[in-house]
Design an enzyme around this catalytic site. Structure first.
Site, PDB file in Angstrom:
ATOM      1  N   SER A 106      61.013 -29.228   0.775  1.00  0.00           N
ATOM      2  CA  SER A 106      60.030 -30.394   1.094  1.00  0.00           C
ATOM      3  C   SER A 106      59.989 -30.349   2.578  1.00  0.00           C
ATOM      4  O   SER A 106      60.670 -30.111   3.267  1.00  0.00           O
ATOM      5  CB  SER A 106      60.708 -31.774   0.882  1.00  0.00           C
ATOM      6  OG  SER A 106      60.211 -32.936   1.359  1.00  0.00           O
ATOM      7  N   TYR A 129      53.203 -31.258   3.461  1.00  0.00           N
ATOM      8  CA  TYR A 129      52.486 -32.708   3.691  1.00  0.00           C
ATOM      9  C   TYR A 129      51.585 -32.554   4.983  1.00  0.00           C
ATOM     10  O   TYR A 129      51.821 -31.960   5.752  1.00  0.00           O
ATOM     11  CB  TYR A 129      53.364 -33.958   4.057  1.00  0.00           C
ATOM     12  CG  TYR A 129      53.754 -34.534   2.657  1.00  0.00           C
ATOM     13  CD1 TYR A 129      53.186 -34.905   1.516  1.00  0.00           C
ATOM     14  CD2 TYR A 129      55.231 -34.606   2.489  1.00  0.00           C
ATOM     15  CE1 TYR A 129      53.755 -35.372   0.563  1.00  0.00           C
ATOM     16  CE2 TYR A 129      56.118 -35.378   1.454  1.00  0.00           C
ATOM     17  CZ  TYR A 129      55.192 -35.625   0.472  1.00  0.00           C
ATOM     18  OH  TYR A 129      55.538 -35.948  -0.711  1.00  0.00           O
ATOM     19  N   THR A 155      50.903 -30.811  -1.248  1.00  0.00           N
ATOM     20  CA  THR A 155      50.971 -32.068  -1.900  1.00  0.00           C
ATOM     21  C   THR A 155      49.792 -32.863  -2.086  1.00  0.00           C
ATOM     22  O   THR A 155      49.690 -33.464  -0.665  1.00  0.00           O
ATOM     23  CB  THR A 155      52.406 -32.722  -1.865  1.00  0.00           C
ATOM     24  OG1 THR A 155      53.404 -31.920  -2.195  1.00  0.00           O
ATOM     25  CG2 THR A 155      52.387 -34.052  -2.698  1.00  0.00           C
ATOM     26  N   LYS A 220      49.760 -29.231  -5.444  1.00  0.00           N
ATOM     27  CA  LYS A 220      50.702 -29.968  -6.222  1.00  0.00           C
ATOM     28  C   LYS A 220      50.279 -31.392  -6.312  1.00  0.00           C
ATOM     29  O   LYS A 220      50.135 -32.088  -5.380  1.00  0.00           O
ATOM     30  CB  LYS A 220      52.019 -30.035  -5.547  1.00  0.00           C
ATOM     31  CG  LYS A 220      53.174 -30.777  -6.149  1.00  0.00           C
ATOM     32  CD  LYS A 220      54.554 -30.472  -5.617  1.00  0.00           C
ATOM     33  CE  LYS A 220      55.704 -31.374  -6.226  1.00  0.00           C
ATOM     34  NZ  LYS A 220      55.663 -32.785  -5.853  1.00  0.00           N
ATOM     35  N   HIS A 244      54.142 -36.694  -9.339  1.00  0.00           N
ATOM     36  CA  HIS A 244      55.112 -37.057  -8.542  1.00  0.00           C
ATOM     37  C   HIS A 244      56.421 -37.664  -8.896  1.00  0.00           C
ATOM     38  O   HIS A 244      57.121 -38.468  -8.383  1.00  0.00           O
ATOM     39  CB  HIS A 244      54.462 -37.835  -7.305  1.00  0.00           C
ATOM     40  CG  HIS A 244      54.919 -37.304  -5.917  1.00  0.00           C
ATOM     41  ND1 HIS A 244      54.437 -36.719  -4.994  1.00  0.00           N
ATOM     42  CD2 HIS A 244      56.166 -37.839  -5.180  1.00  0.00           C
ATOM     43  CE1 HIS A 244      55.046 -36.580  -3.812  1.00  0.00           C
ATOM     44  NE2 HIS A 244      56.120 -37.279  -3.977  1.00  0.00           N
TER      45      HIS A 244
HETATM   46  C1  LIG Z   1      63.573 -38.667  -4.417  1.00  0.00           C
HETATM   47  C2  LIG Z   1      62.531 -37.747  -4.668  1.00  0.00           C
HETATM   48  C3  LIG Z   1      61.812 -37.144  -3.347  1.00  0.00           C
HETATM   49  C4  LIG Z   1      60.623 -36.647  -3.741  1.00  0.00           C
HETATM   50  N1  LIG Z   1      60.166 -35.680  -2.443  1.00  0.00           N
HETATM   51  C5  LIG Z   1      58.797 -34.952  -2.661  1.00  0.00           C
HETATM   52  C6  LIG Z   1      58.386 -34.497  -1.412  1.00  0.00           C
HETATM   53  O1  LIG Z   1      58.964 -34.449  -0.415  1.00  0.00           O
HETATM   54  N2  LIG Z   1      57.444 -33.759  -1.716  1.00  0.00           N
HETATM   55  C7  LIG Z   1      56.672 -33.599  -2.846  1.00  0.00           C
HETATM   56  O2  LIG Z   1      55.691 -32.883  -3.012  1.00  0.00           O
HETATM   57  N3  LIG Z   1      57.330 -34.196  -4.017  1.00  0.00           N
HETATM   58  C8  LIG Z   1      58.460 -34.848  -3.756  1.00  0.00           C
HETATM   59  N4  LIG Z   1      59.034 -35.396  -4.935  1.00  0.00           N
HETATM   60  C9  LIG Z   1      58.471 -35.113  -6.213  1.00  0.00           C
HETATM   61  C10 LIG Z   1      59.245 -33.875  -6.695  1.00  0.00           C
HETATM   62  O3  LIG Z   1      58.724 -32.643  -6.213  1.00  0.00           O
HETATM   63  C11 LIG Z   1      58.789 -33.878  -8.511  1.00  0.00           C
HETATM   64  O4  LIG Z   1      57.349 -33.806  -8.423  1.00  0.00           O
HETATM   65  C12 LIG Z   1      59.392 -34.822  -9.190  1.00  0.00           C
HETATM   66  O5  LIG Z   1      60.488 -35.211  -8.829  1.00  0.00           O
HETATM   67  C13 LIG Z   1      59.617 -34.192 -10.709  1.00  0.00           C
HETATM   68  O6  LIG Z   1      59.907 -35.134 -11.548  1.00  0.00           O
HETATM   69  P1  LIG Z   1      61.489 -35.167 -12.441  1.00  0.00           P
HETATM   70  O7  LIG Z   1      62.259 -35.500 -11.148  1.00  0.00           O
HETATM   71  O8  LIG Z   1      61.106 -36.094 -13.363  1.00  0.00           O
HETATM   72  O9  LIG Z   1      61.975 -33.846 -12.549  1.00  0.00           O
HETATM   73  C14 LIG Z   1      60.228 -36.238  -4.932  1.00  0.00           C
HETATM   74  C15 LIG Z   1      60.983 -36.668  -6.031  1.00  0.00           C
HETATM   75  C16 LIG Z   1      62.071 -37.473  -5.831  1.00  0.00           C
HETATM   76  C17 LIG Z   1      62.593 -37.999  -7.017  1.00  0.00           C
END
Ligand SMILES: Cc1cc2nc3c(=O)[nH]c(=O)nc-3n(C[C@H](O)[C@H](O)[C@H](O)COP(=O)(O)O)c2cc1C
Length: 347
Positions: A106, A129, A155, A220, A244
């Site tokens: 990330s 981002y 993203t 994404k 997300h």
């Molecule tokens: C705590 C947290 C922080 C996240 N931070 C980012 C991020 O910085 N950038 C991003 O593109 N997606 C982020 N995501 C989304 C994840 O990349 C992903 O789409 C998602 O967690 C997938 O679902 P799952 O947790 O059910 O496996 C984040 C998700 C969580 C749970």
């Protein structure tokens, strides 16, 4: 507690994390309907398996953007893994490297692009981002290139931060600086992210993002087939069907419900991945059969990181890989290519 299931790590992690950190990782937006539906939607499908295939050898390997990986399972970008473990993102990146699968870092990581690149050592992708400060955005891409990252994952589903009520009620106050960008403006993480990310990002900016490196570009956060079509017309190499993890607009459709129409529209012109709600081997088989090239997991590995560091992240990944192999064997599929859409029934 003997861990049998990826979900078990959440229970263990909850005891290790502060209430605010647990709420940040676990939470979704508003009523958390999409968060729950990401998992529930897999349960609305059944698998129609085949028998009488020689499944003595099951091969889970594939390529992602031309890179050979041992399994169609990657690690999704999750911000702030330093809240779960003092070494943060370095730990899961190392696990991914050992397993020979993709780790996506990330932008908002606790550890830096450079340290994860050097200490993780495997096939790393960088999630980007776009910031209001475009120069800073350009620098991030340049750093990822220099550190050997192999793809940029832009993203597109966070022009503003979703209304995550757990975070609003119990704000996350960062004790340490972010790995890539130092301090955020604002009193807490949520408001800092809101002030930093550029809500004006649009299709017009894609050529600029593309021009920042020669790395393959993945978008994404795609849910609509029309956006998938636009992405392909703009020449992207891949896209991640994702909401997300239910953290942006609540009540949007589950990722697995969005997949098939997007695979149809893309028609092989780009690779299609999926994340959201992957918790078992049968979920992976379902997504791959419906046309995803690979899936990414988010929360489960971060909870494993908090629960027990590197051994737990390894166990979490191994559980899913073992379940994938078993589900493939029991479906009569020796290779990923043999997982076909007619294996999945929709109810
Ligand atoms: C705590 C947290 C922080 C996240 N931070 C980012 C991020 O910085 N950038 C991003 O593109 N997606 C982020 N995501 C989304 C994840 O990349 C992903 O789409 C998602 O967690 C997938 O679902 P799952 O947790 O059910 O496996 C984040 C998700 C969580 C749970």
């Amino acid at each position: 507690m003997s861990v049998q299931d990826m979900r078990d790590f959440e229970t263990l992690a909850r005891n290790e994390l502060s209430a605010a950190a647990y709420g940040y990782y676990a939470g979704g937006s508003f009523d958390e309907q999409t968060l729950a539906d990401n998992e529930a939607a897999f349960g609305r499908r059944t698998l129609r398996t085949r028998g009488s295939a020689d499944v003595a050898e099951v091969d889970t390997s594939t390529t992602m953007l031309g890179m050979r990986v041992a399994a169609s399972i990657g690690f999704a970008p999750v911000a702030l893994q330093g809240l779960a473990h003092e070494s943060g993102e370095v730990v899961p990146a190392r696990v991914a490297a050992r397993a020979n699968v993709v780790y996506c870092l990330s932008t908002l990581s606790s550890r830096s692009i450079e340290s994860v690149g050097a200490e993780g050592g495997g096939t790393n992708w960088f999630q980007l981002y776009v910031f209001r400060d475009r120069r800073l955005t350009e620098e991030l891409v340049a750093r990822a290139v220099l550190s050997g990252y192999r793809a940029i994952v832009l993203t597109v589903d966070l022009p503003v931060v979703g209304k995550r009520e757990r975070e609003i009620l119990d704000p996350l106050l960062l004790q340490s600086r972010l790995g890539n960008i130092g301090d955020l403006e604002g009193s807490d993480f949520r408001s800092g992210v809101g002030k930093t990310i550029d809500p004006s990002l649009s299709w017009d900016d894609l050529a600029w993002v593309r021009s920042l490196s020669t790395l393959p570009l993945v978008l994404k956060g795609i849910l609509h087939p029309l956006d998938a079509a636009m992405a392909v017309e703009h020449g992207v190499d891949g896209l991640v069907v994702s909401n997300h993890g239910g953290r942006q607009l609540d009540r949007v459709l589950a990722s697995i419900d969005a997949l098939a129409p997007i695979v149809d529209v893309v028609d092989g012109r780009a690779e299609v991945y999926l994340d959201g709600g992957i918790r078992a081997g049968t979920d992976v088989v379902t997504a791959l059969a419906l046309g995803a090239r690979a899936v990414f997991i988010g929360r489960p590995y971060v909870f494993a990181l908090a629960a027990g560091g590197e051994p737990s992240v390894t166990l979490c990944f191994d559980i899913l890989l073992r379940q994938l192999r078993e589900a493939m064997a029991l479906s009569g599929a020796r290779t990923i290519e043999e997982l076909a859409a007619d294996m999945v029934l929709d109810h």
